[in-house]
Scaffold this active site. Structure first.
Site, PDB file in Angstrom:
ATOM      1  N   GLN A 195       0.825  -1.206   0.000  1.00 56.81           N
ATOM      2  CA  GLN A 195       0.000   0.000   0.000  1.00 56.81           C
ATOM      3  C   GLN A 195       0.860   1.257   0.000  1.00 56.81           C
ATOM      4  O   GLN A 195       1.771   1.362   0.819  1.00 56.81           O
ATOM      5  CB  GLN A 195      -0.865  -0.050   1.266  1.00 56.81           C
ATOM      6  CG  GLN A 195      -1.891   1.022   1.394  1.00 56.81           C
ATOM      7  CD  GLN A 195      -2.846   0.713   2.540  1.00 56.81           C
ATOM      8  OE1 GLN A 195      -2.752  -0.311   3.197  1.00 56.81           O
ATOM      9  NE2 GLN A 195      -3.765   1.613   2.803  1.00 56.81           N
ATOM     10  N   GLY A 196       0.588   2.180  -0.903  1.00 54.16           N
ATOM     11  CA  GLY A 196       1.351   3.427  -0.951  1.00 54.16           C
ATOM     12  C   GLY A 196       0.468   4.637  -0.707  1.00 54.16           C
ATOM     13  O   GLY A 196       0.160   5.375  -1.644  1.00 54.16           O
ATOM     14  N   TYR A 197       0.056   4.797   0.515  1.00 54.65           N
ATOM     15  CA  TYR A 197      -0.814   5.926   0.872  1.00 54.65           C
ATOM     16  C   TYR A 197      -0.054   6.994   1.669  1.00 54.65           C
ATOM     17  O   TYR A 197       0.192   8.083   1.199  1.00 54.65           O
ATOM     18  CB  TYR A 197      -2.001   5.421   1.706  1.00 54.65           C
ATOM     19  CG  TYR A 197      -3.230   5.042   0.888  1.00 54.65           C
ATOM     20  CD1 TYR A 197      -3.169   4.876  -0.490  1.00 54.65           C
ATOM     21  CD2 TYR A 197      -4.460   4.846   1.515  1.00 54.65           C
ATOM     22  CE1 TYR A 197      -4.296   4.530  -1.214  1.00 54.65           C
ATOM     23  CE2 TYR A 197      -5.593   4.503   0.794  1.00 54.65           C
ATOM     24  CZ  TYR A 197      -5.506   4.349  -0.570  1.00 54.65           C
ATOM     25  OH  TYR A 197      -6.620   4.010  -1.275  1.00 54.65           O
ATOM     26  N   SER A 198       0.294   6.638   2.923  1.00 55.80           N
ATOM     27  CA  SER A 198       0.874   7.641   3.823  1.00 55.80           C
ATOM     28  C   SER A 198       2.207   8.156   3.319  1.00 55.80           C
ATOM     29  O   SER A 198       2.948   7.443   2.636  1.00 55.80           O
ATOM     30  CB  SER A 198       1.105   7.032   5.209  1.00 55.80           C
ATOM     31  OG  SER A 198      -0.110   6.670   5.791  1.00 55.80           O
ATOM     32  N   SER A 219       3.865  -1.999   4.765  1.00 52.51           N
ATOM     33  CA  SER A 219       4.186  -3.344   5.250  1.00 52.51           C
ATOM     34  C   SER A 219       4.608  -4.220   4.085  1.00 52.51           C
ATOM     35  O   SER A 219       4.036  -4.128   3.002  1.00 52.51           O
ATOM     36  CB  SER A 219       2.961  -4.005   5.901  1.00 52.51           C
ATOM     37  OG  SER A 219       2.467  -3.194   6.915  1.00 52.51           O
ATOM     38  N   GLU A 255     -13.252  -2.579   3.052  1.00 49.05           N
ATOM     39  CA  GLU A 255     -12.990  -3.403   4.220  1.00 49.05           C
ATOM     40  C   GLU A 255     -14.246  -3.354   5.078  1.00 49.05           C
ATOM     41  O   GLU A 255     -14.375  -2.532   5.956  1.00 49.05           O
ATOM     42  CB  GLU A 255     -11.748  -2.881   4.961  1.00 49.05           C
ATOM     43  CG  GLU A 255     -11.381  -3.620   6.234  1.00 49.05           C
ATOM     44  CD  GLU A 255     -11.306  -5.126   6.117  1.00 49.05           C
ATOM     45  OE1 GLU A 255     -12.291  -5.751   5.647  1.00 49.05           O
ATOM     46  OE2 GLU A 255     -10.299  -5.698   6.518  1.00 49.05           O
ATOM     47  N   ASN A 306      -6.698   7.274  17.136  1.00 47.90           N
ATOM     48  CA  ASN A 306      -7.901   7.369  17.969  1.00 47.90           C
ATOM     49  C   ASN A 306      -8.503   8.774  17.924  1.00 47.90           C
ATOM     50  O   ASN A 306      -9.714   8.940  17.983  1.00 47.90           O
ATOM     51  CB  ASN A 306      -7.561   6.997  19.418  1.00 47.90           C
ATOM     52  CG  ASN A 306      -7.536   5.482  19.616  1.00 47.90           C
ATOM     53  OD1 ASN A 306      -7.531   4.728  18.645  1.00 47.90           O
ATOM     54  ND2 ASN A 306      -7.531   5.050  20.862  1.00 47.90           N
TER      55      ASN A 306
END
Lengths: 397, 383
Positions: free
Chosen positions: A131-134, A168, A251, A375
């Site tokens: 995943q290449g988001y952040s 990851s 999801e 959170n």
């Protein structure tokens, strides 16, 4: 309101558990219960082989349409599969990003050619995704991504430059989906594109991030004129935000019940230790253990409500509280485990820094309340979307 | 597996919500809570003749609707949301007690009367401080043609207004269940002044009360008391979820109006995050409520074990008790100064939450019940 599964569903459960007990055996015995969150860096080769075995048995992508190799499994069946998978000690899935994020995104927004090219590899367990988001400057505020994508008409390809973070299994993956800016004149969620990029190329550099556990499952990924084809953009240039947000909506939480089975084994371990070392006589710890038990069961019924909810895909109230609920519960379990262990909690298994399972749990669960929306962000979402309170003011970007 | 309401259950919820919004406003609550009975008779009459909520759990054979605990909690959640001053929880509790002795002629008569709107209250404990069998202080002595009852029961929900009472009494090392009427010689029934005025409680004093053998519904009722109290905890849990929801709703409404420093205080993150925490507790306890109600229905059918029921009730009582108190308490804080005035309703919810969390055992006591199941048995812990 019906808590029990139908007989047909229970037959399906039997089918899953039989297959798992026949196949998650022999050489694969060593990877049972391994490779979950906080442990994703271990046994990667074995887990890749397992992913292919799972695929050959027809157990990858069961929620996908039959036309793309899935089973068109109902929500109930997907829940059952995830429960039985966790119960059998199924290892962390190296293919889960592809199956649960890339696949559904392509099914919803992808071109026919993209589906033909990418879905079979995911279904077969042969092509892994990350995943290449952040980005360093785009964490909670994902729309602040600065990675650039420039179309090079001469070579009919996109050239991508920038940095992604918290990826990851980047070094094990064949592809990454990248949210990048196609129009630098546009700000925030406008002017973005959603790209499918091969990892194995000179323009991509991976650097592991060592965590407080001493292990490294997250990575930084650097793109320096990395290349993907002109057609490897999902949706139009500028429509990337819609695709990216759609992806997060896929999801629906079918894997949450499997996650809870994992949590249950952790809580069982804490209870076992408490009974063994006498912590179970301590009134304060008794209260906390009971609270942990209630909290885990609450997660289960929150999930069941969420999964039984409307089919329109809208985010229900119980879906909005889910992340905040489980992350806080899990983090508290980590601290409870340390308190139940008492002085022993401090002792390492061995040098140089080999943590026990509960020590890893204690340390790594500090990440749970941060990744995938902190959170604090979760509370904003609940207040704004569920309770209709005013949105946070935005600064100049 | 379909962990959501059926169409009929959704209709019941909507009709309860609509009915109470129209007929059980704050004015009705405030008027009733300072009256002698604590009940709004007109509202109760309307419920009994138009909505039949008093008959939800009464089997059809005795004129009831023959519905289950899920339907009961749907209604009670709405009752708790508006603090409706009607003795429905007390009546449902008695129905649960009577269903354990449904073969008995007198029980059938009482069930029929309950379905028609008569109020029968369960007097089971003196709660000094135990709520279960250990708290039963009324003693029954067998005579040639019946029994003599002595002692007192406290915290009898809506007891002082009851047409009849079901009295739990110590009897030969077990517990007996007796029917007593307020006009019998030796029976004194009075209202107990309570800090929370929205949930009236009675005190039953029995002095040499003679009851006929036919008024004895059961002689070995001890295990049934446990089950009835666990089912009652689920009913209370429903009111607690409603109370928590109302505290959240009223607080969000207030902070969305109140302006300070040139903007509504709802726009401050400190306030938003408190509200988010309230919602998290409301929804979490609501999930446990629906689970517990399903287990309760299975327990009534005999398909859930006593242990499953005890566990479900304890989890709910702990979660919903804490949720109601947290939401009402935080609600006062979010209301600022007006939160502590008599004028705003949030204080009513705060008092109600306190009274309900203590009724039938505090949340920490429920957690101890669970801890015993998890940590003290020989065979590991409950699944």
């Amino acid at each position: 309101m019906q808590l029990r599964f139908t007989e047909a569903d229970e037959r399906f459960r039997g089918e899953v558990s039989d297959w798992l007990s026949d196949n998650l055996a022999g050489d694969f015995s060593s990877i049972r219960h391994r490779g979950g969150p906080g442990d994703e860096h271990v046994f990667v080769e074995e887990r890749k082989a397992w992913e292919k075995c799972l695929a050959e048995g027809g157990w990858t992508c069961i929620g996908w349409p039959e036309a793309w190799g899935g089973k068109d499994a109902t929500i109930e069946q997907q829940v059952i599969f995830n429960e039985e998978y966790a119960r059998a000690g199924g290892p962390g899935r190296v293919g889960h990003i592809g199956e649960t994020l890339t696949g559904p995104t392509l099914l919803a927004f992808g071109s026919e050619a993209q589906k033909q090219r990418y879905l079979p590899g995911i279904r077969a367990g042969k092509e892994l995704w990350c995943q290449g988001y952040s980005e360093p400057g785009a964490g909670s505020d994902l729309s602040a991504v600065r990675t650039r994508a420039i179309l090079d008409e001469s070579t009919q390809s996109w050239r991508i430059t920038g940095q992604k973070v918290w990826t990851s299994l980047a070094h094990e993956s064949d592809f990454v989906f990248v949210l990048a800016r196609t129009d630098p004149a546009q700000k925030a969620h406008k002017g973005l594109g959603f790209f499918l990029v091969p990892m194995n190329q000179p323009g991509v550099t991976i650097r592991p991030i060592t965590q407080l556990t001493g292990t490294a499952e997250f990575n930084e990924v650097f793109f320096d004129e990395a290349i993907c084809g002109k057609d490897d953009i999902v949706g139009e240039p500028g429509a990337g935000w819609k695709v990216a947000m759609g992806l997060l909506g896929f999801e629906r939480g079918v894997s949450t019940l499997g996650q809870q089975m994992l949590f249950q084994t952790e809580l069982d371990e804490v209870i076992r230790i408490a009974r063994e070392n006498g912590s179970s006589k301590n009134p304060a710890l008794r209260q906390r253990i009971a609270e942990a038990h209630i909290g885990l069961r609450t997660l289960r019924y929150n999930s069941l409500r969420m999964l039984s909810g409307g089919d329109d895909g809208s985010l229900s109230r119980e879906a909005m509280i889910y992340k905040l609920c489980w992350s806080s519960w899990h983090r508290n379990l980590g601290k409870l485990a340390m308190d139940v262990l008492g002085p022993e909690a401090e002792l390492l298994e061995s040098e140089p820094y080999n943590l026990g399972r509960l020590q890893s749990l204690f340390l790594f669960t500090r990440a749970d309340t941060i990744y995938g929306g902190t959170n604090q962000i979760q509370r904003n979402i609940i207040a704004e979307r569920a309770l209709g309170m005013p949105r946070e003011p935005r600064g100049e970007s | 597996m379909k962990f959501s309401f059926t169409d009929e259950q959704l209709m019941l919820k909507d009709s309860a919500e609509g009915f109470l919004a129209e007929h059980a406003g704050s004015g009705v609550v405030r008027h009733a809570m300072v009256s002698q009975s604590g009940i709004d008779e007109a509202l109760w009459d309307k419920i009994c003749t138009e909505m039949y909520w008093q008959a939800i759990l009464v089997p059809e054979a005795w004129g009831g609707l023959g519905l289950g605990l899920v339907e009961s909690v749907i209604v009670l959640e709405q009752i708790g949301r508006v603090l409706a001053p009607v003795p429905i929880a007390a009546g449902v509790q008695s129905v649960l007690a009577l269903r354990t002795v449904a073969h008995h002629d007198l029980a059938q008569t009482l069930l029929t009367e309950l379905a028609q709107g008569k109020l029968v209250a369960l007097a089971h404990t003196a709660a000094r401080p135990h709520w279960g069998a250990a708290g039963v202080e009324v003693v029954a002595t067998e005579t040639n043609d019946g029994f003599i009852l002595n002692g007192e029961a406290r915290f009898v929900a809506s007891g002082h207004s009851a047409d009849a009472l079901l009295v739990v009494a110590q009897l030969d090392g077990d517990l007996g269940l007796f029917q007593v009427t307020p006009d019998q010689v030796g029976v004194t029934l009075s209202k107990t002044p309570t800090m929370d005025q929205t949930r009236p409680m009675g005190l039953l004093q029995l002095s040499k009360v003679t009851v006929a053998a036919a008024q004895c519904l059961a002689q070995s009722w001890r295990q049934h008391l446990d089950a009835v109290l666990n089912l009652s905890r689920i009913l209370i849990g429903a009111e607690q979820v409603g109370c928590a929801q109302a505290s959240l709703d009223q607080s969000v409404a207030y902070v969305s109006e109140r302006v300070q420093f040139g903007r509504t205080i709802a726009s401050y993150q400190a306030i938003k995050h408190k509200a988010a925490d309230m919602m998290l507790k409301v929804e979490s306890s609501r999930s446990l409520l629906y689970y517990a109600a399903c287990v309760g229905d299975e327990a009534l059918l005999g398909t859930a074990s006593e242990e499953d029921l005890r566990e479900a009730a304890a989890m709910l009582a702990s979660s919903a008790g804490d949720a109601a108190f947290f939401c009402a308490g935080t609600g006062i804080q979010l209301h600022g100064g007006v939160g502590i005035t008599e004028e705003y309703d949030i204080q009513l919810y705060f008092k109600r939450a306190r009274s309900m969390e203590a009724y039938l055992g505090r949340p920490d006591q429920q957690r101890e019940v669970l801890a015993t199941m998890l940590l003290d048995g020989d065979d590991g812990h409950a699944a």
